[in-house]
Design a protein around this motif. Structure first.
Motif, mmCIF file in Angstrom:
data_model
loop_
_atom_site.group_PDB
_atom_site.id
_atom_site.type_symbol
_atom_site.label_atom_id
_atom_site.label_comp_id
_atom_site.label_asym_id
_atom_site.label_seq_id
_atom_site.Cartn_x
_atom_site.Cartn_y
_atom_site.Cartn_z
ATOM 1 N N UNK A 108 0.834 -1.195 0.000
ATOM 2 C CA UNK A 108 0.000 0.000 0.000
ATOM 3 C C UNK A 108 0.873 1.252 0.000
ATOM 4 N N UNK A 109 1.932 1.253 0.810
ATOM 5 C CA UNK A 109 2.844 2.405 0.871
ATOM 6 C C UNK A 109 3.617 2.604 -0.429
ATOM 7 N N UNK A 110 4.036 1.512 -1.059
ATOM 8 C CA UNK A 110 4.873 1.635 -2.260
ATOM 9 C C UNK A 110 4.077 1.759 -3.557
ATOM 10 N N UNK A 111 2.891 1.137 -3.610
ATOM 11 C CA UNK A 111 2.129 1.143 -4.864
ATOM 12 C C UNK A 111 0.731 1.733 -4.727
ATOM 13 N N UNK A 112 0.248 1.852 -3.499
ATOM 14 C CA UNK A 112 -1.110 2.328 -3.278
ATOM 15 C C UNK A 112 -2.145 1.230 -3.420
ATOM 16 N N UNK A 113 -1.697 -0.009 -3.563
ATOM 17 C CA UNK A 113 -2.597 -1.128 -3.807
ATOM 18 C C UNK A 113 -2.166 -2.318 -2.955
ATOM 19 N N UNK A 114 -2.906 -2.679 -1.887
ATOM 20 C CA UNK A 114 -2.476 -3.757 -0.997
ATOM 21 C C UNK A 114 -2.394 -5.134 -1.658
ATOM 22 N N UNK A 115 -3.174 -5.354 -2.703
ATOM 23 C CA UNK A 115 -3.194 -6.654 -3.390
ATOM 24 C C UNK A 115 -2.108 -6.764 -4.462
ATOM 25 N N UNK A 116 -1.225 -5.777 -4.561
ATOM 26 C CA UNK A 116 -0.235 -5.722 -5.629
ATOM 27 C C UNK A 116 0.582 -7.013 -5.741
ATOM 28 N N UNK A 117 1.128 -7.489 -4.639
ATOM 29 C CA UNK A 117 1.971 -8.690 -4.659
ATOM 30 C C UNK A 117 1.218 -9.917 -5.128
ATOM 31 N N UNK A 118 0.005 -10.089 -4.637
ATOM 32 C CA UNK A 118 -0.792 -11.252 -5.024
ATOM 33 C C UNK A 118 -1.148 -11.214 -6.512
ATOM 34 N N UNK A 119 -1.510 -10.037 -7.013
ATOM 35 C CA UNK A 119 -1.849 -9.911 -8.440
ATOM 36 C C UNK A 119 -0.618 -10.175 -9.324
ATOM 37 N N UNK A 120 0.532 -9.650 -8.896
ATOM 38 C CA UNK A 120 1.761 -9.874 -9.656
ATOM 39 C C UNK A 120 2.113 -11.361 -9.682
ATOM 40 N N UNK A 121 2.026 -12.017 -8.533
ATOM 41 C CA UNK A 121 2.351 -13.446 -8.456
ATOM 42 C C UNK A 121 1.417 -14.267 -9.343
ATOM 43 N N UNK A 122 0.132 -13.928 -9.322
ATOM 44 C CA UNK A 122 -0.841 -14.653 -10.136
ATOM 45 C C UNK A 122 -0.554 -14.473 -11.625
ATOM 46 N N UNK A 123 -0.296 -13.229 -12.041
ATOM 47 C CA UNK A 123 0.013 -12.964 -13.450
ATOM 48 C C UNK A 123 1.307 -13.652 -13.880
ATOM 49 N N UNK A 124 2.318 -13.603 -13.027
ATOM 50 C CA UNK A 124 3.589 -14.248 -13.365
ATOM 51 C C UNK A 124 3.423 -15.758 -13.459
ATOM 52 N N UNK A 125 2.660 -16.355 -12.553
ATOM 53 C CA UNK A 125 2.452 -17.799 -12.596
ATOM 54 C C UNK A 125 1.695 -18.196 -13.861
ATOM 55 N N UNK A 126 0.625 -17.474 -14.166
ATOM 56 C CA UNK A 126 -0.179 -17.828 -15.343
ATOM 57 C C UNK A 126 0.555 -17.567 -16.655
ATOM 58 N N UNK A 127 1.539 -16.667 -16.633
ATOM 59 C CA UNK A 127 2.318 -16.388 -17.829
ATOM 60 C C UNK A 127 3.660 -17.097 -17.870
ATOM 61 N N UNK A 128 3.920 -17.919 -16.883
ATOM 62 C CA UNK A 128 5.211 -18.595 -16.770
ATOM 63 C C UNK A 128 5.414 -19.629 -17.878
ATOM 64 N N UNK A 129 6.634 -19.736 -18.308
ATOM 65 C CA UNK A 129 6.991 -20.791 -19.273
ATOM 66 C C UNK A 129 6.853 -22.170 -18.638
ATOM 67 N N UNK A 130 6.795 -22.234 -17.323
ATOM 68 C CA UNK A 130 6.762 -23.494 -16.607
ATOM 69 C C UNK A 130 5.448 -23.714 -15.851
ATOM 70 N N UNK A 131 4.397 -22.995 -16.288
ATOM 71 C CA UNK A 131 3.080 -23.161 -15.693
ATOM 72 C C UNK A 131 2.622 -24.593 -15.890
ATOM 73 N N UNK A 132 1.938 -25.123 -14.888
ATOM 74 C CA UNK A 132 1.299 -26.431 -15.025
ATOM 75 C C UNK A 132 0.067 -26.450 -14.136
#
Length: 135
Positions: A108-132
């Motif tokens: 929240x302090x760095x981005x203004x959005x408390x869910x930032x980390x969770x959204x980033x992790x979800x997007x990175x996982x779904x876009x990963x070359x190693x998703x399964x």
């Protein structure tokens, strides 16, 4: 001679054969579910720049932060979240996050959005070359 536990089980009339037997310790009977691991995905995350790179000064090599409040899966005392919950962070940002102690407050302090980390992790996982697909 039967132990007290074995005698109790025998007298209950319940068939315990075939059940998983937890390993020692005082918490006998409590089985923790396995943690999903994907070393290739974690290695892939190391190739990214810090998720906060555009928002301030980043310092040091990239490490993978496993979310304290995961978007999927679970986390327990002394256990980190599974590898689907990893985000690339520079060493400086990673230390600052852990020093703050509250992941949502930090984002929240760095981005203004408390869910930032969770959204980033979800997007990175779904876009990963190693998703399964994970059950």
């Amino acid at each position: 001679m039967l132990s007290r536990t074995t005698a109790k089980r025998a007298s209950s009339g319940i068939d315990y054969s075939g059940l998983a037997i937890p390993k020692g310790g005082r918490k006998v009977g409590r089985i923790k579910p396995g943690r999903y691991e994907n070393a290739k995905h974690v290695s892939w995350l190391h190739d990214w720049s810090c998720v906060l790179a555009g928002r301030g000064e980043c310092d040091g090599p990239v490490v993978v932060h496993h979310l304290l409040k995961p978007w999927v899966g679970f986390r327990g005392t002394g256990r980190r979240s599974d590898d689907r919950n990893g985000i690339p962070m520079c060493d400086g940002c990673h230390r600052a996050l852990h020093a703050r102690g509250d992941e949502d407050a930090f984002f929240t302090e760095t981005t203004g959005f408390p869910e930032f980390g969770r959204r980033q992790a979800e997007e990175l996982w779904k876009g990963s070359d190693y998703w399964e697909a994970v059950p």
